[in-house]
Design a protein around this motif. Structure first.
Motif, PDB file in Angstrom:
ATOM      1  N   GLN A 617      42.061  34.810  46.683  1.00 33.15           N
ATOM      2  CA  GLN A 617      41.305  33.568  46.604  1.00 33.15           C
ATOM      3  C   GLN A 617      39.824  33.898  46.447  1.00 33.15           C
ATOM      4  N   ASP A 618      39.136  33.128  45.615  1.00 33.05           N
ATOM      5  CA  ASP A 618      37.705  33.344  45.380  1.00 33.05           C
ATOM      6  C   ASP A 618      36.909  32.192  45.978  1.00 33.05           C
ATOM      7  N   GLY A 619      36.084  32.514  46.972  1.00 36.38           N
ATOM      8  CA  GLY A 619      35.313  31.479  47.648  1.00 36.38           C
ATOM      9  C   GLY A 619      34.108  30.997  46.879  1.00 36.38           C
ATOM     10  N   ARG A 620      33.656  31.787  45.879  1.00 40.43           N
ATOM     11  CA  ARG A 620      32.513  31.376  45.050  1.00 40.43           C
ATOM     12  C   ARG A 620      32.888  31.641  43.607  1.00 40.43           C
ATOM     13  N   ASN A 621      33.306  30.627  42.914  1.00 37.06           N
ATOM     14  CA  ASN A 621      33.744  30.780  41.529  1.00 37.06           C
ATOM     15  C   ASN A 621      32.553  30.607  40.598  1.00 37.06           C
ATOM     16  N   ARG A 622      32.089  31.701  40.011  1.00 33.76           N
ATOM     17  CA  ARG A 622      30.877  31.710  39.184  1.00 33.76           C
ATOM     18  C   ARG A 622      31.221  31.919  37.707  1.00 33.76           C
ATOM     19  N   LEU A 623      30.181  32.034  36.937  1.00 28.39           N
ATOM     20  CA  LEU A 623      30.253  32.396  35.504  1.00 28.39           C
ATOM     21  C   LEU A 623      30.967  31.345  34.650  1.00 28.39           C
ATOM     22  N   PRO A 624      30.597  30.046  34.691  1.00 26.99           N
ATOM     23  CA  PRO A 624      29.574  29.445  35.549  1.00 26.99           C
ATOM     24  C   PRO A 624      30.175  28.939  36.864  1.00 26.99           C
ATOM     25  N   SER A 625      29.349  28.264  37.659  1.00 28.44           N
ATOM     26  CA  SER A 625      29.806  27.758  38.952  1.00 28.44           C
ATOM     27  C   SER A 625      30.801  26.618  38.758  1.00 28.44           C
ATOM     28  N   GLU A 626      31.979  26.771  39.367  1.00 29.18           N
ATOM     29  CA  GLU A 626      33.023  25.748  39.324  1.00 29.18           C
ATOM     30  C   GLU A 626      33.714  25.708  40.675  1.00 29.18           C
ATOM     31  N   ALA A 627      34.696  24.816  40.808  1.00 32.86           N
ATOM     32  CA  ALA A 627      35.479  24.763  42.038  1.00 32.86           C
ATOM     33  C   ALA A 627      36.225  26.086  42.229  1.00 32.86           C
ATOM     34  N   GLN A 628      36.626  26.347  43.462  1.00 33.41           N
ATOM     35  CA  GLN A 628      37.269  27.612  43.796  1.00 33.41           C
ATOM     36  C   GLN A 628      38.566  27.832  43.020  1.00 33.41           C
ATOM     37  N   ASN A 629      38.947  29.110  42.924  1.00 36.65           N
ATOM     38  CA  ASN A 629      40.202  29.439  42.244  1.00 36.65           C
ATOM     39  C   ASN A 629      40.741  30.759  42.782  1.00 36.65           C
ATOM     40  N   PHE A 630      41.670  31.374  42.041  1.00 41.22           N
ATOM     41  CA  PHE A 630      42.290  32.639  42.432  1.00 41.22           C
ATOM     42  C   PHE A 630      42.102  33.651  41.307  1.00 41.22           C
ATOM     43  N   LYS A 631      41.838  34.898  41.683  1.00 47.49           N
ATOM     44  CA  LYS A 631      41.639  35.975  40.718  1.00 47.49           C
ATOM     45  C   LYS A 631      42.863  36.894  40.716  1.00 47.49           C
ATOM     46  N   LEU A 632      43.240  37.395  39.525  1.00 43.08           N
ATOM     47  CA  LEU A 632      44.395  38.271  39.354  1.00 43.08           C
ATOM     48  C   LEU A 632      43.929  39.673  39.002  1.00 43.08           C
ATOM     49  N   VAL A 633      44.354  40.650  39.787  1.00 41.60           N
ATOM     50  CA  VAL A 633      43.900  42.029  39.631  1.00 41.60           C
ATOM     51  C   VAL A 633      45.116  42.933  39.433  1.00 41.60           C
ATOM     52  N   SER A 634      45.049  43.806  38.447  1.00 45.42           N
ATOM     53  CA  SER A 634      46.144  44.738  38.182  1.00 45.42           C
ATOM     54  C   SER A 634      46.154  45.833  39.248  1.00 45.42           C
ATOM     55  N   TRP A 635      47.336  46.068  39.857  1.00 41.86           N
ATOM     56  CA  TRP A 635      47.422  47.131  40.862  1.00 41.86           C
ATOM     57  C   TRP A 635      47.167  48.500  40.233  1.00 41.86           C
ATOM     58  N   GLY A 636      47.511  48.657  38.977  1.00 46.89           N
ATOM     59  CA  GLY A 636      47.231  49.918  38.293  1.00 46.89           C
ATOM     60  C   GLY A 636      45.745  50.212  38.256  1.00 46.89           C
ATOM     61  N   ASP A 637      44.915  49.172  38.071  1.00 48.05           N
ATOM     62  CA  ASP A 637      43.466  49.366  38.081  1.00 48.05           C
ATOM     63  C   ASP A 637      42.976  49.777  39.467  1.00 48.05           C
ATOM     64  N   ILE A 638      43.567  49.170  40.495  1.00 46.83           N
ATOM     65  CA  ILE A 638      43.201  49.520  41.875  1.00 46.83           C
ATOM     66  C   ILE A 638      43.592  50.964  42.166  1.00 46.83           C
ATOM     67  N   ALA A 639      44.832  51.325  41.813  1.00 47.86           N
ATOM     68  CA  ALA A 639      45.321  52.682  42.071  1.00 47.86           C
ATOM     69  C   ALA A 639      44.472  53.721  41.348  1.00 47.86           C
ATOM     70  N   GLY A 640      44.061  53.395  40.120  1.00 46.23           N
ATOM     71  CA  GLY A 640      43.226  54.329  39.379  1.00 46.23           C
ATOM     72  C   GLY A 640      41.848  54.490  40.003  1.00 46.23           C
ATOM     73  N   LYS A 641      41.255  53.397  40.414  1.00 44.30           N
ATOM     74  CA  LYS A 641      39.908  53.453  40.985  1.00 44.30           C
ATOM     75  C   LYS A 641      39.905  54.192  42.319  1.00 44.30           C
ATOM     76  N   LEU A 642      40.923  53.966  43.147  1.00 44.47           N
ATOM     77  CA  LEU A 642      40.974  54.595  44.456  1.00 44.47           C
ATOM     78  C   LEU A 642      41.723  55.925  44.453  1.00 44.47           C
ATOM     79  N   GLU A 643      42.198  56.324  43.270  1.00 43.63           N
ATOM     80  CA  GLU A 643      42.925  57.591  43.112  1.00 43.63           C
ATOM     81  C   GLU A 643      44.101  57.673  44.084  1.00 43.63           C
ATOM     82  N   LEU A 644      44.906  56.593  44.101  1.00 42.12           N
ATOM     83  CA  LEU A 644      46.081  56.558  44.954  1.00 42.12           C
ATOM     84  C   LEU A 644      47.168  57.447  44.367  1.00 42.12           C
ATOM     85  N   GLN A 645      47.949  58.059  45.229  1.00 41.33           N
ATOM     86  CA  GLN A 645      49.036  58.932  44.770  1.00 41.33           C
ATOM     87  C   GLN A 645      50.204  58.102  44.248  1.00 41.33           C
TER      88      GLN A 645
END
Length: 645
Positions: A617-645
């Motif tokens: 959930q996103d408490g401050r929805n910007r670019l531009p400012s609108e009502a709140q929403n939800f953001k979708l993030v790829s787990w592969g991107d997270i695993a790559g950034k944190l170098e998960l095994q």
């Protein structure tokens, strides 16, 4: 002279209403110092300037000037003209070093009514400096203040017009010209005349006579926290002309007939430098080569002064920047919720086993009901069932439904239930009341084919209830099974069905783990496995989810206090890493902040989410400012950034 100055100070304090009275105004030792007389001046050829700024190109010093007659003019330190525009009328500009011996300038041109971006750089062939056009954005009103900020490797521009309306843009290359992507609006009253951003502390400073100088967060993903940096009764009627010496940690400005400097780390403190200038009222002052360079309004000369400059701020030199938390960009976002304010709260994910592309996102609008979205974020359906706060779901063996979703309902205290068919149709199965003051957090738990909900009372503890579906699912029942006292507020929770374990977040304390079977038998007590430490986990502790993938399984927690997401080992005992959700300018998606609920799955959900999906959930929805929403993030991107095994 002194009496007039004192009356001006009193008038400013009365208008601003920031301090009790004029008797509090006393001159500091710095303000009582001698009047400075200029050592020399640099004549300008028809420039008519009210702003100057220093810069360096190819190890040579230059000054950039706003020109009401010629747009922008660049001169060397001897006063010789090095570059200029063919025309235009500019009173205000912002300047930022870009690296590679290049500077970015944003200037408001009155003739075209545009904010124009240009690069100040040396021509590789001739070796001469130039002003290269990059792009522009139209402005509905003349701009009173412009300033740059560097955030997470991006260039942000703050532009405040004469009506007091401010815009924050990300400026970036796109196609043939640079683009202005609006992040948010900022609202001030009239009479703003200058702004600057302190890069070290990421504070936006705004000059607004006769009220004073404001400080607020430059980061749009944080609360504004607007505060007085210098009160008007310390400044007089006319002040502005900001320039920041980032090396020394000082804000330089003009005030009446004085030039002043303030420690950026010490709001409301006395000036560390304050000198009156003989026979002139400055509007822009900077340092270059150890000299103080000053302009009067609409001037055709630069005056140079020699003075004992203040030493670098000790607080700035001692400030230790915390290590930057890694950032991962969102791949998509849902449509904003209908309700304004703090409304979106908690998501759940239903994975369609027959066609993952038809999987669903369930998201609460805690002011109106439950929303159903596609994986691309498009809203499919709304269920106006009341103020549902948290939602969770489990797959079931049932002749009519593939899954059940439960949501805490605060309109009529209880639980709302929904059935999801094999084809992905969602049906409301009604509400069952519970004896709770304010149902808040909720997560489902499945054991031996039975369905349970853990639900927290906002001012009380956690309660375990069993969902009894029966032959007619619309006549389902809710039966209390156990209660767990908790010392303070709980919202986020998640159950590990396989290990019969509950994790819940006591918002100001941390993450607790509970052996459910032992607890129900009267033998188990919760253990604090991850305490709030103000670094890895910062209060409030909010949403939770379990990424389950064999040995590579993690507990994911929203660390709301620093707008990040923390990964722990599956049992919650070991810190693995943390990250923030960042902007995706290519998709026009902002980052996320102040996250309440989240959900995660390891299911492969198509090309964008081959290793799974995290929804926050996103408490401050910007670019531009609108009502709140939800953001979708790829787990592969997270695993790559944190170098998960």
């Amino acid at each position: 002279m002194a009496q007039k100055k004192f009356l001006k100070v009193c008038l400013a304090a009365t208008v601003a209403g920031l301090l009790a009275g004029c008797d509090a105004t006393t001159e500091s030792p710095a303000q009582q110092a001698e009047v400075l007389k200029s050592q020399q001046s640099i004549s300008l050829n028809g420039v008519v300037s009210s702003q100057l700024a220093p810069l360096t190109l190819a190890d040579k010093n230059y000054l950039l000037l706003a020109s009401e007659e010629r747009g922008l003019v660049l001169i060397d330190e001897n006063g010789s003209e090095a570059a200029a525009l063919d025309g235009g009328s500019v009173e205000r500009f912002a300047l930022q070093a870009q690296g590679d011996d290049q500077w970015l300038v944003a200037a408001y041109d009155e003739e075209s009514a545009e904010i124009q971006l240009r690069a100040v750089q040396t021509d590789t062939a001739s070796g001469a400096p130039g002003l290269k056009y990059l792009g522009a954005v139209a402005s509905a009103a003349p701009q009173a203040a412009l300033c740059f900020s560097r955030q997470n490797g991006r260039t942000h521009l703050f532009a405040i017009d004469e009506t007091g309306l401010g815009h924050e843009y990300v400026v970036h290359p796109r196609d043939q010209a640079w683009a202005f992507s609006e992040v948010r609006q900022l609202h001030f009253g009239e009479q703003v005349n200058a702004c600057a951003v302190d890069a070290l502390q990421q504070q936006l400073l705004v000059s607004q006579p006769p009220l004073g100088i404001w400080s607020l967060n430059a980061d749009a993903e944080k609360d504004e926290e607007r505060r007085v940096f210098v009160a008007a009764d310390k400044l007089g009627e006319n002040f502005g002309g900001f320039w920041i010496d980032s090396t020394a940690g000082h804000l330089w400005l003009t005030s009446g007939d004085e030039v002043r400097a303030y420690n950026l780390k010490l709001p409301r403190a006395e000036a560390v430098f304050a000198r009156a200038l003989y026979d002139m009222e400055p509007v822009s002052a900077v340092l270059q080569g150890g000299a103080l360079l000053v302009l009067e309004e609409e001037s055709n000369s630069i005056r140079q002064f020699s003075a004992d400059l203040p030493p670098p701020a000790a607080e700035t030199q001692a400030l230790r920047a915390r290590s930057e938390i890694p950032r991962v960009a969102a791949r998509a976002q849902t449509q904003p919720v209908v309700s304004g304010g703090d409304a979106a709260d908690d998501p759940a994910i239903w994975v369609n086993p027959d066609n993952v592309a038809d999987s669903l996102i369930l998201g609460t609008d805690k002011k109106s009901g439950l929303n159903i979205y596609r994986l691309d974020g498009k809203l499919l359906r709304q269920f106006p069932v009341g103020r549902v706060n948290n939602v969770d779901l489990r797959s079931v063996e049932h002749p009519q439904y593939a899954a059940l979703a439960a949501a805490s309902n605060r309109t009529t205290p209880g639980v709302s239930l929904f059935g999801i068919t094999d084809s992905g149709e969602v049906e409301s199965l009604g509400l069952r009341e519970m004896d709770l003051q304010d149902p808040y957090g909720l997560c489902m738990y499945q054991q031996e084919g039975k369905q349970f909900v853990w639900i927290s009372d906002k001012e009380g503890g956690l309660h375990l209830a069993e969902i009894l579906l029966g032959d007619n699912p619309r006549e389902w029942q809710l039966r209390n099974r156990a209660s767990l006292p908790v010392e303070s507020q709980v919202e986020g929770c998640v159950a590990d069905d396989e290990r019969e374990t509950l994790f819940f977040g006591e918002e100001d304390a941390g993450v607790w783990r509970l052996d459910i079977t032992a607890f129900v038998a009267g033998e188990g007590k919760p253990q604090l496995v991850a305490a709030v430490d103000e670094e890895r986990l910062v209060a409030d502790v909010e949403g939770m989810g379990l990424y389950l993938n064999g040995d590579n399984s993690y507990l994911v927690v929203s660390s709301q206090g620093n707008n990040s997401y923390t990964l722990f080992s599956r049992d919650g005992s070991e810190f693995v890493g943390h990250f923030r959700v960042d902007m995706n300018l290519d998709q026009g998606i902002d980052g996320s902040s102040e996250t309440d609920g989240l959900e995660v799955t390891s299911a492969a959900l198509g090309a964008d989410y081959p290793e799974g999906l995290l929804i926050v959930q996103d408490g401050r929805n910007r670019l531009p400012s609108e009502a709140q929403n939800f953001k979708l993030v790829s787990w592969g991107d997270i695993a790559g950034k944190l170098e998960l095994q």
